[in-house]
Enzyme design. Structure first.
Site, PDB file in Angstrom:
ATOM      1  CD  GLU A   1     -18.396  13.163 -16.918  1.00 47.83           C
ATOM      2  OE1 GLU A   1     -19.296  12.309 -16.824  1.00 47.83           O
ATOM      3  OE2 GLU A   1     -17.635  13.249 -17.903  1.00 47.83           O
TER       4      GLU A   1
ATOM      5  CE1 TYR B   1     -24.540  16.708 -11.973  1.00 46.26           C
ATOM      6  CE2 TYR B   1     -26.467  16.096 -10.672  1.00 46.26           C
ATOM      7  CZ  TYR B   1     -25.889  16.844 -11.683  1.00 46.26           C
ATOM      8  OH  TYR B   1     -26.650  17.721 -12.413  1.00 46.26           O
TER       9      TYR B   1
ATOM     10  CG  ASP C   1     -33.784  19.713  -8.527  1.00 46.08           C
ATOM     11  OD1 ASP C   1     -32.825  18.977  -8.844  1.00 46.08           O
ATOM     12  OD2 ASP C   1     -34.973  19.427  -8.783  1.00 46.08           O
ATOM     13  CD  GLU C   2     -29.806  15.488  -8.841  1.00 49.13           C
ATOM     14  OE1 GLU C   2     -28.957  14.781  -8.279  1.00 49.13           O
ATOM     15  OE2 GLU C   2     -30.352  15.182  -9.911  1.00 49.13           O
TER      16      GLU C   2
ATOM     17  CG  ASP D   1     -11.568  18.867 -20.834  1.00 43.60           C
ATOM     18  OD1 ASP D   1     -12.209  19.544 -20.008  1.00 43.60           O
ATOM     19  OD2 ASP D   1     -11.127  17.731 -20.601  1.00 43.60           O
ATOM     20  CB  ILE D   2     -14.917  23.478 -19.775  1.00 44.34           C
ATOM     21  CG1 ILE D   2     -15.379  22.361 -18.825  1.00 44.34           C
ATOM     22  CG2 ILE D   2     -15.952  23.728 -20.857  1.00 44.34           C
ATOM     23  CD1 ILE D   2     -16.575  22.758 -17.956  1.00 44.34           C
TER      24      ILE D   2
ATOM     25  CE  LYS E   1     -24.226  21.317 -12.293  1.00 38.33           C
ATOM     26  NZ  LYS E   1     -23.748  21.779 -13.642  1.00 38.33           N
TER      27      LYS E   1
ATOM     28  CG  ASN F   1     -38.356   7.894  -8.988  1.00 38.97           C
ATOM     29  OD1 ASN F   1     -38.502   8.992  -9.510  1.00 38.97           O
ATOM     30  ND2 ASN F   1     -37.336   7.601  -8.195  1.00 38.97           N
TER      31      ASN F   1
ATOM     32  CB  ALA G   1     -20.654  17.197  -3.475  1.00 39.96           C
TER      33      ALA G   1
ATOM     34  N   PRO H   1     -27.292   4.478  -3.071  1.00 41.12           N
ATOM     35  CG  PRO H   1     -25.031   3.913  -2.991  1.00 41.12           C
ATOM     36  CD  PRO H   1     -26.205   3.992  -3.919  1.00 41.12           C
TER      37      PRO H   1
ATOM     38  CG  ASN I   1     -34.966  15.056 -12.127  1.00 41.59           C
ATOM     39  OD1 ASN I   1     -34.807  15.626 -11.050  1.00 41.59           O
ATOM     40  ND2 ASN I   1     -34.444  13.881 -12.381  1.00 41.59           N
ATOM     41  CG  ASN I   2     -34.349  19.807 -18.082  1.00 38.66           C
ATOM     42  OD1 ASN I   2     -34.366  20.531 -19.056  1.00 38.66           O
ATOM     43  ND2 ASN I   2     -34.335  20.312 -16.856  1.00 38.66           N
TER      44      ASN I   2
HETATM   45  P1  NAD Z   1     -25.410  15.474 -20.503  1.00 33.81           P
HETATM   46  O1  NAD Z   1     -24.664  14.501 -19.652  1.00 33.81           O
HETATM   47  O2  NAD Z   1     -26.438  14.987 -21.458  1.00 33.81           O
HETATM   48  O3  NAD Z   1     -24.375  16.359 -21.362  1.00 33.81           O
HETATM   49  C1  NAD Z   1     -23.223  16.905 -20.825  1.00 33.81           C
HETATM   50  C2  NAD Z   1     -22.411  17.454 -21.983  1.00 33.81           C
HETATM   51  O4  NAD Z   1     -21.214  18.046 -21.449  1.00 33.81           O
HETATM   52  C3  NAD Z   1     -21.957  16.388 -22.992  1.00 33.81           C
HETATM   53  O5  NAD Z   1     -22.135  16.869 -24.305  1.00 33.81           O
HETATM   54  C4  NAD Z   1     -20.483  16.199 -22.675  1.00 33.81           C
HETATM   55  O6  NAD Z   1     -19.713  15.789 -23.797  1.00 33.81           O
HETATM   56  C5  NAD Z   1     -20.110  17.601 -22.226  1.00 33.81           C
HETATM   57  N1  NAD Z   1     -18.918  17.605 -21.353  1.00 33.81           N
HETATM   58  C6  NAD Z   1     -18.675  16.834 -20.270  1.00 33.81           C
HETATM   59  N2  NAD Z   1     -17.471  17.120 -19.737  1.00 33.81           N
HETATM   60  C7  NAD Z   1     -16.953  18.135 -20.508  1.00 33.81           C
HETATM   61  C8  NAD Z   1     -15.748  18.878 -20.450  1.00 33.81           C
HETATM   62  N3  NAD Z   1     -14.822  18.634 -19.509  1.00 33.81           N
HETATM   63  N4  NAD Z   1     -15.546  19.848 -21.373  1.00 33.81           N
HETATM   64  C9  NAD Z   1     -16.470  20.086 -22.344  1.00 33.81           C
HETATM   65  N5  NAD Z   1     -17.625  19.402 -22.444  1.00 33.81           N
HETATM   66  C10 NAD Z   1     -17.864  18.441 -21.528  1.00 33.81           C
HETATM   67  O7  NAD Z   1     -26.015  16.520 -19.482  1.00 33.81           O
HETATM   68  P2  NAD Z   1     -27.413  17.305 -19.498  1.00 33.81           P
HETATM   69  O8  NAD Z   1     -28.457  16.439 -18.918  1.00 33.81           O
HETATM   70  O9  NAD Z   1     -27.612  17.936 -20.815  1.00 33.81           O
HETATM   71  O10 NAD Z   1     -27.098  18.435 -18.403  1.00 33.81           O
HETATM   72  C11 NAD Z   1     -26.579  19.708 -18.786  1.00 33.81           C
HETATM   73  C12 NAD Z   1     -26.389  20.574 -17.569  1.00 33.81           C
HETATM   74  O11 NAD Z   1     -27.619  20.726 -16.876  1.00 33.81           O
HETATM   75  C13 NAD Z   1     -25.418  19.985 -16.539  1.00 33.81           C
HETATM   76  O12 NAD Z   1     -24.649  21.029 -16.004  1.00 33.81           O
HETATM   77  C14 NAD Z   1     -26.321  19.405 -15.474  1.00 33.81           C
HETATM   78  O13 NAD Z   1     -25.673  19.418 -14.209  1.00 33.81           O
HETATM   79  C15 NAD Z   1     -27.484  20.368 -15.520  1.00 33.81           C
HETATM   80  N6  NAD Z   1     -28.780  19.832 -15.109  1.00 33.81           N
HETATM   81  C16 NAD Z   1     -29.265  18.671 -15.649  1.00 33.81           C
HETATM   82  C17 NAD Z   1     -30.544  18.236 -15.302  1.00 33.81           C
HETATM   83  C18 NAD Z   1     -31.155  17.005 -15.940  1.00 33.81           C
HETATM   84  O14 NAD Z   1     -32.258  16.624 -15.578  1.00 33.81           O
HETATM   85  N7  NAD Z   1     -30.527  16.376 -16.935  1.00 33.81           N
HETATM   86  C19 NAD Z   1     -31.312  18.971 -14.399  1.00 33.81           C
HETATM   87  C20 NAD Z   1     -30.778  20.150 -13.858  1.00 33.81           C
HETATM   88  C21 NAD Z   1     -29.526  20.570 -14.239  1.00 33.81           C
HETATM   89  P1  TYD Z   2     -32.127  10.002 -12.754  1.00 37.91           P
HETATM   90  O1  TYD Z   2     -32.812   9.999 -14.061  1.00 37.91           O
HETATM   91  O2  TYD Z   2     -30.811   9.309 -12.615  1.00 37.91           O
HETATM   92  O3  TYD Z   2     -32.017  11.523 -12.298  1.00 37.91           O
HETATM   93  P2  TYD Z   2     -31.586  12.142 -10.859  1.00 37.91           P
HETATM   94  O4  TYD Z   2     -30.925  11.096 -10.045  1.00 37.91           O
HETATM   95  O5  TYD Z   2     -30.632  13.191 -11.295  1.00 37.91           O
HETATM   96  O6  TYD Z   2     -32.857  12.650 -10.250  1.00 37.91           O
HETATM   97  O7  TYD Z   2     -33.095   9.383 -11.673  1.00 37.91           O
HETATM   98  C1  TYD Z   2     -34.398   9.899 -11.451  1.00 37.91           C
HETATM   99  C2  TYD Z   2     -35.003   9.108 -10.297  1.00 37.91           C
HETATM  100  O8  TYD Z   2     -35.228   7.760 -10.723  1.00 37.91           O
HETATM  101  C3  TYD Z   2     -34.101   9.001  -9.092  1.00 37.91           C
HETATM  102  O9  TYD Z   2     -34.907   9.012  -7.915  1.00 37.91           O
HETATM  103  C4  TYD Z   2     -33.437   7.639  -9.243  1.00 37.91           C
HETATM  104  C5  TYD Z   2     -34.505   6.816  -9.932  1.00 37.91           C
HETATM  105  N1  TYD Z   2     -34.025   5.773 -10.878  1.00 37.91           N
HETATM  106  C6  TYD Z   2     -34.588   4.499 -10.829  1.00 37.91           C
HETATM  107  O10 TYD Z   2     -35.457   4.186  -9.997  1.00 37.91           O
HETATM  108  N2  TYD Z   2     -34.163   3.573 -11.749  1.00 37.91           N
HETATM  109  C7  TYD Z   2     -33.205   3.869 -12.687  1.00 37.91           C
HETATM  110  O11 TYD Z   2     -32.829   2.975 -13.483  1.00 37.91           O
HETATM  111  C8  TYD Z   2     -32.654   5.184 -12.713  1.00 37.91           C
HETATM  112  C9  TYD Z   2     -31.595   5.559 -13.727  1.00 37.91           C
HETATM  113  C10 TYD Z   2     -33.103   6.112 -11.800  1.00 37.91           C
END
Ligand code: NAD
Ligand code: TYD
Length: 332
Positions: A83, A147, A125-126, A59-60, A151, A246, A149, A271, A176-177
């Site tokens: 998270e 979330y 970007d959030e 855990d980090i 980050k 979306n 806040a 919300p 978003n990835n």
């Molecule tokens: P994810 O939820 O798929 O993975 C998160 C990983 O972190 C998991 O493997 C989990 O086990 C690990 N983890 C969680 N809490 C931990 C802890 N306390 N100690 C060690 N490991 C822990 O997330 P993701 O989508 O791969 O996102 C990765 C990063 O990119 C995050 O920081 C997220 O905020 C950022 N990010 C995500 C997106 C997106 O679209 N998914 C976009 C921009 C930035």
């Molecule tokens: P999400 O994949 O949760 O990413 P983020 O909230 O980090 O952008 O959501 C992408 C967009 O899709 C967001 O505007 C919320 C919307 N959404 C839905 O409409 N239905 C869903 O079931 C989910 C998970 C997200």
């Protein structure tokens, strides 16, 4: 180079680990991951036997383990651990504050103590909140969810550590990835897997919210460049300019999977749902990064991957996931 990756068993971290091991034959990777519900060693099957890769479950927020790993000749730390799901942060913010803020603090302390040559904080970007115009790196933080806040809190710690201790920190704000190994609680993998199971896709509110989309392997390439580049800025946006509402995104997925619009289910809105995220990524373009995968191609590749990888996602959509799903998606 030896890289300590945290959260490397998640969606984006595992793409980065696979990318580095495939492209840099000299590099070593240590992956520290807690394996929460989102962490999954199946994401790393193709590298688990690689002798330049080591996995550590931890855990980090646990200072001794972070310290022990950072002390062992690490050159660069890349922090993906977090998270990450907005809806879960609304149901239960605590873990977000602990991991995203306190965990980042621990990693920054280790960076200071062991004189790590570069620390990269993967952010989002959030943190900027919703926007009518594109965010630049210096835009004001205005997060809407627990979330974003947490980050933003971590990003502020990063900039304070840069100023106070002159640490070599780079913060990245990605849009978003999407792509392979994306946990099926997020919109794209949830929609694809639901459609493959003949279930409807929940669309929040009117579906007019806009997101900018980046294929996860392109994100890994951008971070890889920032790990190695000699002169770097302290913050970069990572976007594509490919924005989509979306509802239009879901319609493209319906088309790719030969389903009609009866598979759309409008549900209660999130919300404080941010209307639009959009990044100005010219700073990153100027240092030579350009995404390779266009959204249409990326979506087709992603759909194909989920069609071929039921072994990966089928088992994820049960147990705790179903409990969460029931709480989350209540029809209007
Ligand atoms: P994810 O939820 O798929 O993975 C998160 C990983 O972190 C998991 O493997 C989990 O086990 C690990 N983890 C969680 N809490 C931990 C802890 N306390 N100690 C060690 N490991 C822990 O997330 P993701 O989508 O791969 O996102 C990765 C990063 O990119 C995050 O920081 C997220 O905020 C950022 N990010 C995500 C997106 C997106 O679209 N998914 C976009 C921009 C930035
Ligand atoms: P999400 O994949 O949760 O990413 P983020 O909230 O980090 O952008 O959501 C992408 C967009 O899709 C967001 O505007 C919320 C919307 N959404 C839905 O409409 N239905 C869903 O079931 C989910 C998970 C997200």
């Amino acid at each position: 180079m030896k890289i300590l990756v945290t959260g490397g068993a998640g969606f984006m971290g595992s793409a980065f680990v696979r990318h580095v091991l495939a492209n840099h034959p000299e590099d070593l990777i240590v992956n520290l991951d807690k394996l929460t519900y989102a962490g999954n060693l199946d994401n790393l099957k193709e590298v688990e036997k690689n002798d330049r890769y080591k996995f550590v479950k931890g855990d980090i927020t646990d200072e001794p383990i972070v310290s022990k790993l950072a002390a062992d000749q690490v050159d660069v730390i890349v922090n993906f651990a977090a998270e990450t799901h907005v809806d879960r942060s609304i149901l239960n913010p605590r873990d977000f504050i602990m991991t995203d803020i306190v965990g980042t603090y621990n990693l920054l302390e280790a960076t200071k103590k062991y004189k790590i040559a570069r620390y990269i904080q993967i952010s989002t970007d959030e943190v900027f909140g919703s926007t009518p115009k594109k965010f630049i790196e210096e835009s004001k933080f205005d997060p809407s969810s627990p979330y974003s806040a947490s980050k933003a809190g971590a990003d502020l710690l990063c900039s304070a550590y840069t100023k106070t201790y002159q640490l070599p920190i780079v913060v990245t704000h990605a849009c978003n990835n999407y792509g392979p190994y994306h946990y099926p609680e997020k919109l794209i993998p949830l929609a694809i897997t639901n459609l493959l199971e003949n279930k409807k896709v929940p669309v929040y509110g009117d579906g007019k919210q806009v997101r900018e989309w980046l294929y996860v392997d392109d994100h890994a390439r951008a971070i890889d460049m920032l790990v190695r580049k000699e002169d770097v800025d302290s913050v970069y946006n990572i976007g594509t300019g490919e924005e989509l509402a979306n509802l239009d995104l879901v319609k493209r997925l319906l088309q790719l999977l030969n389903k009609d619009e009866s598979y759309i289910e409008f549900v209660k809105d999130r919300p404080a749902h941010d209307q639009r995220y959009a990044l100005d990524s010219s700073r990153l373009r100027e240092v030579g990064f350009k995404p390779k995968i266009k959204l249409d191609d990326g979506l087709a590749k992603t759909v194909k991957w989920f069609q071929d990888s039921r072994w990966w996602w089928d088992k994820l959509k049960s147990g705790e996931y179903l409990e969460y799903y029931k709480k989350q998606y209540q029809s209007k």
